[in-house]
Design a protein around this motif. Structure first.
Motif, PDB file in Angstrom:
ATOM      1  N   UNK A 169       0.838  -1.204   0.000  1.00  0.00           N
ATOM      2  CA  UNK A 169       0.000   0.000   0.000  1.00  0.00           C
ATOM      3  C   UNK A 169       0.870   1.250   0.000  1.00  0.00           C
ATOM      4  N   UNK A 170       1.722   1.376  -0.999  1.00  0.00           N
ATOM      5  CA  UNK A 170       2.697   2.459  -1.060  1.00  0.00           C
ATOM      6  C   UNK A 170       2.004   3.801  -1.302  1.00  0.00           C
ATOM      7  N   UNK A 171       2.323   4.808  -0.469  1.00  0.00           N
ATOM      8  CA  UNK A 171       1.705   6.132  -0.583  1.00  0.00           C
ATOM      9  C   UNK A 171       2.750   7.244  -0.614  1.00  0.00           C
ATOM     10  N   UNK A 172       3.965   6.906  -0.983  1.00  0.00           N
ATOM     11  CA  UNK A 172       5.020   7.909  -1.025  1.00  0.00           C
ATOM     12  C   UNK A 172       4.852   8.884  -2.175  1.00  0.00           C
ATOM     13  N   UNK A 173       5.779   9.820  -2.278  1.00  0.00           N
ATOM     14  CA  UNK A 173       5.747  10.818  -3.340  1.00  0.00           C
ATOM     15  C   UNK A 173       6.166  10.188  -4.674  1.00  0.00           C
ATOM     16  N   UNK A 174       6.014  10.946  -5.735  1.00  0.00           N
ATOM     17  CA  UNK A 174       6.425  10.460  -7.049  1.00  0.00           C
ATOM     18  C   UNK A 174       7.924  10.195  -7.087  1.00  0.00           C
ATOM     19  N   UNK A 175       8.710  11.081  -6.493  1.00  0.00           N
ATOM     20  CA  UNK A 175      10.160  10.874  -6.456  1.00  0.00           C
ATOM     21  C   UNK A 175      10.513   9.614  -5.666  1.00  0.00           C
ATOM     22  N   UNK A 176       9.828   9.391  -4.547  1.00  0.00           N
ATOM     23  CA  UNK A 176      10.078   8.194  -3.748  1.00  0.00           C
ATOM     24  C   UNK A 176       9.660   6.938  -4.507  1.00  0.00           C
ATOM     25  N   UNK A 177       8.565   7.034  -5.236  1.00  0.00           N
ATOM     26  CA  UNK A 177       8.106   5.903  -6.046  1.00  0.00           C
ATOM     27  C   UNK A 177       9.140   5.552  -7.107  1.00  0.00           C
ATOM     28  N   UNK A 178       9.624   6.567  -7.805  1.00  0.00           N
ATOM     29  CA  UNK A 178      10.611   6.326  -8.862  1.00  0.00           C
ATOM     30  C   UNK A 178      11.900   5.750  -8.286  1.00  0.00           C
ATOM     31  N   UNK A 179      12.279   6.209  -7.105  1.00  0.00           N
ATOM     32  CA  UNK A 179      13.466   5.650  -6.449  1.00  0.00           C
ATOM     33  C   UNK A 179      13.240   4.175  -6.097  1.00  0.00           C
ATOM     34  N   UNK A 180      12.078   3.867  -5.560  1.00  0.00           N
ATOM     35  CA  UNK A 180      11.757   2.476  -5.204  1.00  0.00           C
ATOM     36  C   UNK A 180      11.799   1.575  -6.430  1.00  0.00           C
ATOM     37  N   UNK A 181      11.304   2.081  -7.541  1.00  0.00           N
ATOM     38  CA  UNK A 181      11.310   1.297  -8.780  1.00  0.00           C
ATOM     39  C   UNK A 181      12.751   1.046  -9.227  1.00  0.00           C
ATOM     40  N   UNK A 182      13.583   2.081  -9.181  1.00  0.00           N
ATOM     41  CA  UNK A 182      14.990   1.934  -9.573  1.00  0.00           C
ATOM     42  C   UNK A 182      15.703   0.926  -8.683  1.00  0.00           C
ATOM     43  N   UNK A 183      15.299   0.852  -7.430  1.00  0.00           N
ATOM     44  CA  UNK A 183      15.925  -0.067  -6.478  1.00  0.00           C
ATOM     45  C   UNK A 183      15.437  -1.503  -6.644  1.00  0.00           C
ATOM     46  N   UNK A 239       1.542  -6.968  -7.487  1.00  0.00           N
ATOM     47  CA  UNK A 239       0.684  -8.046  -6.990  1.00  0.00           C
ATOM     48  C   UNK A 239      -0.511  -7.415  -6.280  1.00  0.00           C
ATOM     49  N   UNK A 240      -1.609  -8.126  -6.218  1.00  0.00           N
ATOM     50  CA  UNK A 240      -2.789  -7.611  -5.529  1.00  0.00           C
ATOM     51  C   UNK A 240      -2.736  -7.963  -4.041  1.00  0.00           C
ATOM     52  N   UNK A 241      -3.445  -7.165  -3.254  1.00  0.00           N
ATOM     53  CA  UNK A 241      -3.541  -7.393  -1.815  1.00  0.00           C
ATOM     54  C   UNK A 241      -4.911  -6.909  -1.336  1.00  0.00           C
ATOM     55  N   UNK A 242      -5.249  -7.257  -0.096  1.00  0.00           N
ATOM     56  CA  UNK A 242      -6.489  -6.744   0.500  1.00  0.00           C
ATOM     57  C   UNK A 242      -6.235  -5.953   1.775  1.00  0.00           C
ATOM     58  N   UNK A 243      -5.156  -6.247   2.484  1.00  0.00           N
ATOM     59  CA  UNK A 243      -4.909  -5.716   3.829  1.00  0.00           C
ATOM     60  C   UNK A 243      -6.116  -5.981   4.734  1.00  0.00           C
ATOM     61  N   UNK A 244      -6.768  -7.094   4.496  1.00  0.00           N
ATOM     62  CA  UNK A 244      -7.898  -7.474   5.348  1.00  0.00           C
ATOM     63  C   UNK A 244      -7.392  -7.786   6.751  1.00  0.00           C
ATOM     64  N   UNK A 245      -8.167  -7.480   7.777  1.00  0.00           N
ATOM     65  CA  UNK A 245      -9.510  -6.903   7.764  1.00  0.00           C
ATOM     66  C   UNK A 245      -9.532  -5.385   7.795  1.00  0.00           C
ATOM     67  N   UNK A 246      -8.377  -4.710   7.649  1.00  0.00           N
ATOM     68  CA  UNK A 246      -8.335  -3.260   7.781  1.00  0.00           C
ATOM     69  C   UNK A 246      -8.926  -2.537   6.572  1.00  0.00           C
ATOM     70  N   UNK A 247      -8.583  -2.979   5.369  1.00  0.00           N
ATOM     71  CA  UNK A 247      -9.081  -2.315   4.168  1.00  0.00           C
ATOM     72  C   UNK A 247     -10.237  -3.067   3.521  1.00  0.00           C
TER      73      UNK A 247
END
Length: 237
Positions: A147-161, A190-198
């Motif tokens: 459930x990644x909610x970081x910024x666009x820059x953080x997302x791009x960094x995560x992808x590069x990593x 991949x899909x997730x639910x984070x059940x029972x929270x989400x």
């Protein structure tokens, strides 16, 4: 049907949910929030089934469960999967920031020394700090950002990593989430639910998530499910 982040032990009727998931032939990562929860949660499922149990140490519980790190270390060899672990930068958990960092560092170090693990990671309001720690432990295994909610820059960094991402219906209902999913390589989702929270209805939530990804990817639901299954096979190979 794939749920790569759910809390089976926290469902109202875990055994019923397990039966439903087994009937649906779903692939599931059942994450735990404390080391003490791991043994009992593992016993909910068949050892040779499609549901795997992850050893967790939730950052929001670190302060009140500081004595469980030795237990985590003792049990790490029992599973290939680790989660839910990570960091939480929310204001309500500011007092445990240092403890969270120390525990997460230790967990990543242990994963590095035990061989490659698949790690489901919490990074709420702490994406950069999580990525910094992952960069310091390149041999810890494969990080799957839940459930990644970081910024666009953080997302791009995560992808590069080389990070992977588990996504659920909440991400598919927000403009920011949809934009992120258009950026993330399809082969690392991949899909997730984070059940029972989400979600409290796991199968319905997974069906909705697959439909949402199909729309973003411009394919039919059958093709989306096929891609997700291929992704899982590549992750655990």
């Amino acid at each position: 049907m794939i749920d790569f982040h759910c809390h089976l032990d926290l469902m109202d009727d875990p055994k019923k949910v397990v039966r439903e998931l087994e009937d649906a032939q779903a692939y599931v990562l059942s994450v735990t929030t404390t080391p003490k929860a791991f043994p009992k949660t593992s016993r909910l499922v068949k050892k040779d089934g499609r549901i795997r149990t992850a050893l967790g140490y939730h950052p929001q519980l670190v302060a009140e469960r500081a004595d469980e790190l030795p237990l985590f270390e003792r049990m790490l060899g029992e599973t290939r999967y680790v989660g839910e672990v990570g960091l939480d930068g929310g204001k309500e958990f500011a007092s445990s920031k240092n403890s969270q960092s120390k525990v997460f560092t230790t967990i990543l170090s242990l994963c590095s020394s035990h061989g490659s693990k698949i790690i489901s990671i919490h990074s709420r309001h702490a994406a950069s700090a999580v990525l910094d720690q992952l960069a310091d432990h390149p041999k810890c295994g494969i990080p799957v950002l839940h459930w990644f909610t970081g910024t666009q820059n953080e997302l791009e960094r995560a992808i590069r990593m080389g990070c992977w991402f588990s996504v659920g219906v909440p991400m598919l209902r927000s403009k920011k989430g949809i934009a992120a999913l258009k950026t993330i390589p399809n082969e690392r989702i991949l899909t997730e639910t984070d059940a029972p929270f989400a979600s409290t209805n796991v199968t319905a939530s997974l069906t909705a998530a697959a439909k949402g990804l199909a729309k973003i990817w411009g394919v039919d639901v059958k093709e989306a499910n096929s891609r997700l299954k291929s992704n899982l096979a590549n992750l655990i190979a």
